[in-house]
Design a protein around this motif. Structure first.
Motif, PDB file in Angstrom:
ATOM      1  N   LEU A   1       0.807  -1.227   0.000  1.00 28.18           N
ATOM      2  CA  LEU A   1       0.000   0.000   0.000  1.00 28.18           C
ATOM      3  C   LEU A   1       0.839   1.276   0.000  1.00 28.18           C
ATOM      4  O   LEU A   1       0.297   2.371  -0.120  1.00 28.18           O
ATOM      5  CB  LEU A   1      -0.977   0.009   1.180  1.00 28.18           C
TER       6      LEU A   1
ATOM      7  N   PHE B   1       2.645   2.721   2.436  1.00 22.24           N
ATOM      8  CA  PHE B   1       2.676   3.560   3.645  1.00 22.24           C
ATOM      9  C   PHE B   1       4.106   3.914   4.012  1.00 22.24           C
ATOM     10  O   PHE B   1       5.044   3.172   3.698  1.00 22.24           O
ATOM     11  CB  PHE B   1       2.062   2.791   4.821  1.00 22.24           C
TER      12      PHE B   1
ATOM     13  N   GLU C   1      -1.312   1.516  12.305  1.00 28.36           N
ATOM     14  CA  GLU C   1      -2.376   0.842  11.556  1.00 28.36           C
ATOM     15  C   GLU C   1      -2.397  -0.653  11.854  1.00 28.36           C
ATOM     16  O   GLU C   1      -3.458  -1.246  12.031  1.00 28.36           O
ATOM     17  CB  GLU C   1      -2.175   1.059  10.041  1.00 28.36           C
TER      18      GLU C   1
ATOM     19  N   LEU D   1      -4.120  -1.784  14.985  1.00 26.21           N
ATOM     20  CA  LEU D   1      -5.576  -1.941  14.918  1.00 26.21           C
ATOM     21  C   LEU D   1      -5.964  -3.239  14.227  1.00 26.21           C
ATOM     22  O   LEU D   1      -6.781  -4.010  14.714  1.00 26.21           O
ATOM     23  CB  LEU D   1      -6.184  -0.773  14.136  1.00 26.21           C
ATOM     24  N   LEU D   2      -5.382  -3.467  13.067  1.00 25.02           N
ATOM     25  CA  LEU D   2      -5.781  -4.612  12.240  1.00 25.02           C
ATOM     26  C   LEU D   2      -5.462  -5.959  12.884  1.00 25.02           C
ATOM     27  O   LEU D   2      -6.189  -6.933  12.703  1.00 25.02           O
ATOM     28  CB  LEU D   2      -5.104  -4.516  10.868  1.00 25.02           C
TER      29      LEU D   2
ATOM     30  N   THR E   1      -8.248  -8.026  14.568  1.00 24.63           N
ATOM     31  CA  THR E   1      -9.425  -8.506  13.836  1.00 24.63           C
ATOM     32  C   THR E   1      -9.010  -9.403  12.675  1.00 24.63           C
ATOM     33  O   THR E   1      -9.743  -9.541  11.703  1.00 24.63           O
ATOM     34  CB  THR E   1     -10.255  -7.326  13.292  1.00 24.63           C
TER      35      THR E   1
ATOM     36  N   LEU F   1     -12.647  -6.881   9.844  1.00 28.45           N
ATOM     37  CA  LEU F   1     -11.633  -5.906   9.454  1.00 28.45           C
ATOM     38  C   LEU F   1     -12.195  -4.492   9.272  1.00 28.45           C
ATOM     39  O   LEU F   1     -11.511  -3.508   9.544  1.00 28.45           O
ATOM     40  CB  LEU F   1     -10.941  -6.362   8.160  1.00 28.45           C
TER      41      LEU F   1
ATOM     42  N   THR G   1     -11.658  -1.817  11.991  1.00 24.53           N
ATOM     43  CA  THR G   1     -10.314  -1.373  12.410  1.00 24.53           C
ATOM     44  C   THR G   1      -9.537  -0.804  11.235  1.00 24.53           C
ATOM     45  O   THR G   1      -8.310  -0.792  11.230  1.00 24.53           O
ATOM     46  CB  THR G   1      -9.520  -2.544  13.028  1.00 24.53           C
ATOM     47  N   THR G   2     -10.278  -0.348  10.249  1.00 24.16           N
ATOM     48  CA  THR G   2      -9.651   0.187   9.047  1.00 24.16           C
ATOM     49  C   THR G   2      -9.758   1.703   9.029  1.00 24.16           C
ATOM     50  O   THR G   2     -10.862   2.240   9.012  1.00 24.16           O
ATOM     51  CB  THR G   2     -10.375  -0.379   7.803  1.00 24.16           C
ATOM     52  N   SER G   3      -8.627   2.367   9.058  1.00 25.20           N
ATOM     53  CA  SER G   3      -8.648   3.829   9.020  1.00 25.20           C
ATOM     54  C   SER G   3      -9.025   4.297   7.619  1.00 25.20           C
ATOM     55  O   SER G   3      -8.920   3.540   6.650  1.00 25.20           O
ATOM     56  CB  SER G   3      -7.277   4.392   9.383  1.00 25.20           C
TER      57      SER G   3
ATOM     58  N   VAL H   1      -6.041   3.808   5.324  1.00 26.85           N
ATOM     59  CA  VAL H   1      -5.853   2.451   4.818  1.00 26.85           C
ATOM     60  C   VAL H   1      -6.886   2.151   3.725  1.00 26.85           C
ATOM     61  O   VAL H   1      -6.559   1.600   2.676  1.00 26.85           O
ATOM     62  CB  VAL H   1      -5.952   1.398   5.947  1.00 26.85           C
TER      63      VAL H   1
END
Lengths: 216, 216
Positions: A87, A89, A97, A100-101, A104, B101, B104-106, B109
């Motif tokens: 991606l 980043f 990020e 968070l992921l 889940t 998912l 928790t996806t900004s 992202v």
DNA sequence: TTTAACGTTTAGGATACCCTAAATATTAAA
DNA sequence: TTTAATATTTAGGGTATCCTAAACGTTAAA
């Protein structure tokens, strides 16, 4: 288990909770959660058998807890690779990020993601992804604060905490860099290193605990 | 906002909460949560201004709530595309994983993922991904239960709920299929269709509400 | 229009996490 | 070894999310 509990055992793992007792204070500081809440959670982690806890003495991860922690860290690092490589980043942003992921992500998604990424060995901060490699990495690397003066080493991993990443980047210390530890003075908490082109860098021994190296 | 609240507004959206009042019963059934809990949550959603709620009458999404719901659905569908196309998941399994998912996806992202996937128009179940396309899709498609007997249509979307997906798959009704609605009999809740090779398929009108089609 | 069926809300409770203030234990310094 | 500093725990609360049982509204059938 809950994201919250996962965060606790991850921190225990990162603070060396496989081998040493970790104090509630350390966990409290790391997670920015009040000490009483940590005590409470430790008792709850004992109930699910992820932690052994002795009041006033601190916590140690059980085998079960260690396994679980490693799984989460693996997921975290897989997402970091994905976010960074696929991606696009910035390396500084992937940690938050992934944080968070990771909670889940099913085992199934993790396995397929790993395959999709071509079974990478390390995350962008140098952390091992495969479960057994995590242990090996512990055996073969040590923090720069543990190095002996005079040794030449390569930076292999930086504990991925945003502020630390920024700090070491600003000090021009990056993964893969060859450096020589010139002097370690524990009396004044200072490490002196020589990097490329004989440039001299000084960092505190306490911060050096977050910079992992391997001998050349 | 919390994953829980996100689930509630997503369901409101899916049950048509932009235009019609949605009863607590419907939400309760969909989320498998007790009615009193739904009442409580609706009041809480009113506080954050995502929902307008009249006791005993049901809820309608506010503009704010609608925007938010769309964002989550967008993230959900982006993950579905990723899991299906890149990670090789079966179409039946992507929904459950995306369900996790999405929370928790900004936004960051999501945007980068969308670009990585090449700005796909639809998720594997035919749901529009771009926010404005979601509305357009509503305008141009209708459920097969709303079709007139004799019309020829193409299946464009299936509401992505695991059991429904399995059901329609077993009935040999898939996205892209051309079918002719032979007969709709509301007195016995039955739709009769003709698919490829004049094969006859019958489904209930109530289940037909989950199968979206567009005229040819 | 009265009532029965069904949907909704109120009342009362539970659990997971989080907090502050105060009491207590441990450790390090004097 | 006594004290002072620091870490830890206990006590008492708070919010979010969930539940069941019982009371209450609404609606549609008799």
């Amino acid at each position: 288990m809950s994201p919250t509990k996962e965060d606790y055992i991850k921190v225990l793992f990162e603070l060396g909770g496989r081998f040493n007792r970790v104090s509630n204070k350390e966990v409290s500081n790391r997670l920015d959660i009040s000490p009483p809440t940590v005590t409470e959670m430790m008792n709850s982690l004992v109930k699910v058998e992820w932690v052994e806890y002795t009041p006033y003495k601190g916590s140690i991860l059980t085998d079960k807890g260690t396994e679980y922690a490693k799984e989460i860290i693996r997921k975290h690092r897989l997402w970091e690779v994905f976010l960074f490589e696929k991606l696009g980043f910035d390396i500084e942003d992937v940690h938050a990020e992934a944080e968070l992921l990771e909670h889940t992500t099913s085992d199934d998604v993790a396995d397929k993601l790993e395959s999709y990424l071509g079974y990478p060995e390390y995350c962008p901060h140098g952390g091992a992804i495969k479960i057994d490699l995590m242990d090996m990495q512990e055996d073969y690397t040590f923090t720069i604060s543990e190095a002996k003066a005079g040794t030449e080493v390569v930076i292999s991993r930086i504990v991925d905490e945003e502020k630390l990443l920024k700090y070491f980047k600003n000090q021009h210390l990056n993964i893969g860099d060859r450096i020589t530890v010139t002097d370690i003075d524990s009396s004044i908490d200072l490490i002196t290193l020589t990097a490329e082109e004989d440039k001299e860098i000084q960092i505190s021994i306490s911060l050096g605990n977050y910079l992992f190296v391997e001998p050349i």
